[in-house]
Design a protein around this motif. Structure first.
Motif, PDB file in Angstrom:
ATOM      1  N   ASP A  90       0.583  -1.233  -0.167  1.00 20.93           N
ATOM      2  CA  ASP A  90       0.256   0.033   0.194  1.00 20.93           C
ATOM      3  C   ASP A  90       0.809   1.311  -0.254  1.00 20.93           C
ATOM      4  O   ASP A  90       0.300   2.196  -0.763  1.00 20.93           O
ATOM      5  CB  ASP A  90      -0.582  -0.397   1.265  1.00 20.93           C
ATOM      6  CG  ASP A  90      -0.376   0.145   2.320  1.00 20.93           C
ATOM      7  OD1 ASP A  90       1.059  -0.098   2.757  1.00 20.93           O
ATOM      8  OD2 ASP A  90      -0.950   0.272   4.028  1.00 20.93           O
ATOM      9  N   GLN A  91       1.789   1.335   0.467  1.00 20.88           N
ATOM     10  CA  GLN A  91       3.062   2.480   0.735  1.00 20.88           C
ATOM     11  C   GLN A  91       3.347   2.881  -0.515  1.00 20.88           C
ATOM     12  O   GLN A  91       3.653   3.738  -1.311  1.00 20.88           O
ATOM     13  CB  GLN A  91       3.826   1.998   1.757  1.00 20.88           C
ATOM     14  CG  GLN A  91       3.467   2.086   3.517  1.00 20.88           C
ATOM     15  CD  GLN A  91       4.395   1.409   4.638  1.00 20.88           C
ATOM     16  OE1 GLN A  91       5.987   1.176   3.681  1.00 20.88           O
ATOM     17  NE2 GLN A  91       4.197   1.370   5.778  1.00 20.88           N
ATOM     18  N   VAL A  92       4.578   1.654  -1.583  1.00 21.22           N
ATOM     19  CA  VAL A  92       5.109   1.663  -2.623  1.00 21.22           C
ATOM     20  C   VAL A  92       3.227   1.790  -3.389  1.00 21.22           C
ATOM     21  O   VAL A  92       4.254   3.136  -4.456  1.00 21.22           O
ATOM     22  CB  VAL A  92       5.652   0.465  -3.045  1.00 21.22           C
ATOM     23  CG1 VAL A  92       6.148   0.366  -4.294  1.00 21.22           C
ATOM     24  CG2 VAL A  92       6.518   0.410  -1.644  1.00 21.22           C
ATOM     25  N   THR A  93       2.692   1.526  -3.848  1.00 23.63           N
ATOM     26  CA  THR A  93       1.642   1.046  -4.935  1.00 23.63           C
ATOM     27  C   THR A  93       1.743   2.961  -4.568  1.00 23.63           C
ATOM     28  O   THR A  93       0.644   3.880  -5.780  1.00 23.63           O
ATOM     29  CB  THR A  93       0.291   1.055  -4.107  1.00 23.63           C
ATOM     30  OG1 THR A  93       0.719  -0.307  -5.017  1.00 23.63           O
ATOM     31  CG2 THR A  93      -0.661   1.467  -5.103  1.00 23.63           C
ATOM     32  N   ALA A  94       0.793   3.623  -3.425  1.00 27.94           N
ATOM     33  CA  ALA A  94       0.738   5.057  -3.172  1.00 27.94           C
ATOM     34  C   ALA A  94       1.872   6.049  -3.808  1.00 27.94           C
ATOM     35  O   ALA A  94       1.540   7.542  -4.537  1.00 27.94           O
ATOM     36  CB  ALA A  94       0.831   5.609  -1.654  1.00 27.94           C
ATOM     37  N   ILE A  95       3.044   5.698  -2.835  1.00 24.82           N
ATOM     38  CA  ILE A  95       3.873   6.661  -4.169  1.00 24.82           C
ATOM     39  C   ILE A  95       4.510   6.352  -5.372  1.00 24.82           C
ATOM     40  O   ILE A  95       4.439   7.513  -5.802  1.00 24.82           O
ATOM     41  CB  ILE A  95       5.247   6.328  -3.182  1.00 24.82           C
ATOM     42  CG1 ILE A  95       5.852   6.168  -1.856  1.00 24.82           C
ATOM     43  CG2 ILE A  95       6.326   6.717  -3.342  1.00 24.82           C
ATOM     44  CD1 ILE A  95       6.516   5.853  -1.090  1.00 24.82           C
ATOM     45  N   ALA A  96       3.715   5.710  -6.018  1.00 24.18           N
ATOM     46  CA  ALA A  96       4.238   5.300  -7.272  1.00 24.18           C
ATOM     47  C   ALA A  96       3.315   5.683  -7.969  1.00 24.18           C
ATOM     48  O   ALA A  96       3.334   6.435  -8.830  1.00 24.18           O
ATOM     49  CB  ALA A  96       4.490   3.824  -7.516  1.00 24.18           C
TER      50      ALA A  96
END
Length: 285
Positions: free
Chosen positions: A266-272
């Protein structure tokens, strides 16, 4: 890490860890006070091959030089010079910047300074803002002003798990890998952490700066990630940041304190999503 480059800044060598060196787009990922660029390995892996991730080891950490003049070299003014050297070395006229804690404040400074503002295309702050909770800041200053030495590697790993519980790391393999990448053996056979104990000099020698003024001047797209249990970035501070910058995108990282390790989907998806978005809209997760 797929590649390692060195940048010479006066008498200091700075190591830059690189993932996906042939990628079309670049993200500079800058670590926190007593960490190093290796912390972004999982983020780089999950972002995928379309992103070249440049993650420096700030002088005094990881593979970079320790300074003989900590009162000069372990300050934000000096880190800004080092950061400009990195941007010049890789010929980065404009680049996305993600900074955890200290690395976020460095990115904020660069994005606010007239000489470098145009080079920060968008900015992600990981659990940091223009105001830091006094108790949390005092705790950091106290912890890193003390020497940490251990008779065994197991003791070092146990201390690492305790102090960095706020990272939100969820499995033993990740903790063990973090410990292996954070340890150094002392001449007497004991263990300590990878960084120069003098990095705490910045708490004494750094020049105060009006970070709220800096925040108000920013014109690039902005994202802030806050650990749900952060002792450093208060929810009220984040709310004020959003009032000043209404287009701010925020993410609250569940189960994390200071600072989310950026290794969860969820963190990486939001950043991407933020990095790929040309006209970002507010997103509260």
């Amino acid at each position: 890490m797929q590649h390692l480059e060195w940048i010479r800044v006066d008498a200091l060598d700075m190591a830059v860890r690189i993932w996906h060196p042939g990628a079309r787009r670049t993200l500079v990922a800058w670590h926190g006070l007593a960490r190093h660029g290796g912390d972004f390995a999982e983020l780089a892996h999950r972002l995928g091959p379309e992103w070249r991730v440049l993650a420096p080891d700030t002088p005094g950490r990881g593979l970079s030089s320790w300074s003989p003049r900590p009162e000069r070299d372990y300050t934000y003014a000096r880190y800004a010079e080092v950061a400009r050297a990195l941007l010049d070395h890789f010929a980065l006229a404009r680049v996305a910047w993600l900074g955890t804690s200290m690395g976020g404040l460095l990115g904020l400074r660069l994005a606010a300074e007239p000489a470098t503002a145009s080079r920060i295309e968008r900015l992600v702050l990981n659990d940091i803002g223009p105001e830091m909770a006094p108790d949390g800041l005092a705790e950091l200053g106290d912890y890193f002003s003390r020497s940490h030495q251990f008779t065994s590697f197991r003791e070092l790993e146990a201390e690492l798990r305790h102090h960095y519980a706020g990272f939100g790391i969820e499995n033993d393999d990740s903790w063990r890998r973090l410990a292996l990448e954070s340890a150094r053996r002392l001449p007497d056979g004991r263990w300590s952490f990878h960084y120069d104990p003098q990095i705490s000099a910045q708490f004494v020698h750094d020049t105060p700066r009006d970070l709220w003024r800096d925040w108000a001047t920013l014109t690039c797209p902005l994202m802030v990630i806050r650990g749900a249990h952060s002792p450093l970035l208060a929810a009220t501070t984040l709310a004020r940041m959003a009032e000043i910058q209404p287009q701010l995108i925020t993410l609250e990282a569940a189960g994390c304190g200071h600072a989310p390790f950026l290794d969860r989907d969820d963190q990486v998806t939001a950043i991407a999503d933020f990095l790929a978005c040309h006209t970002p809209q507010r997103r509260d997760l």
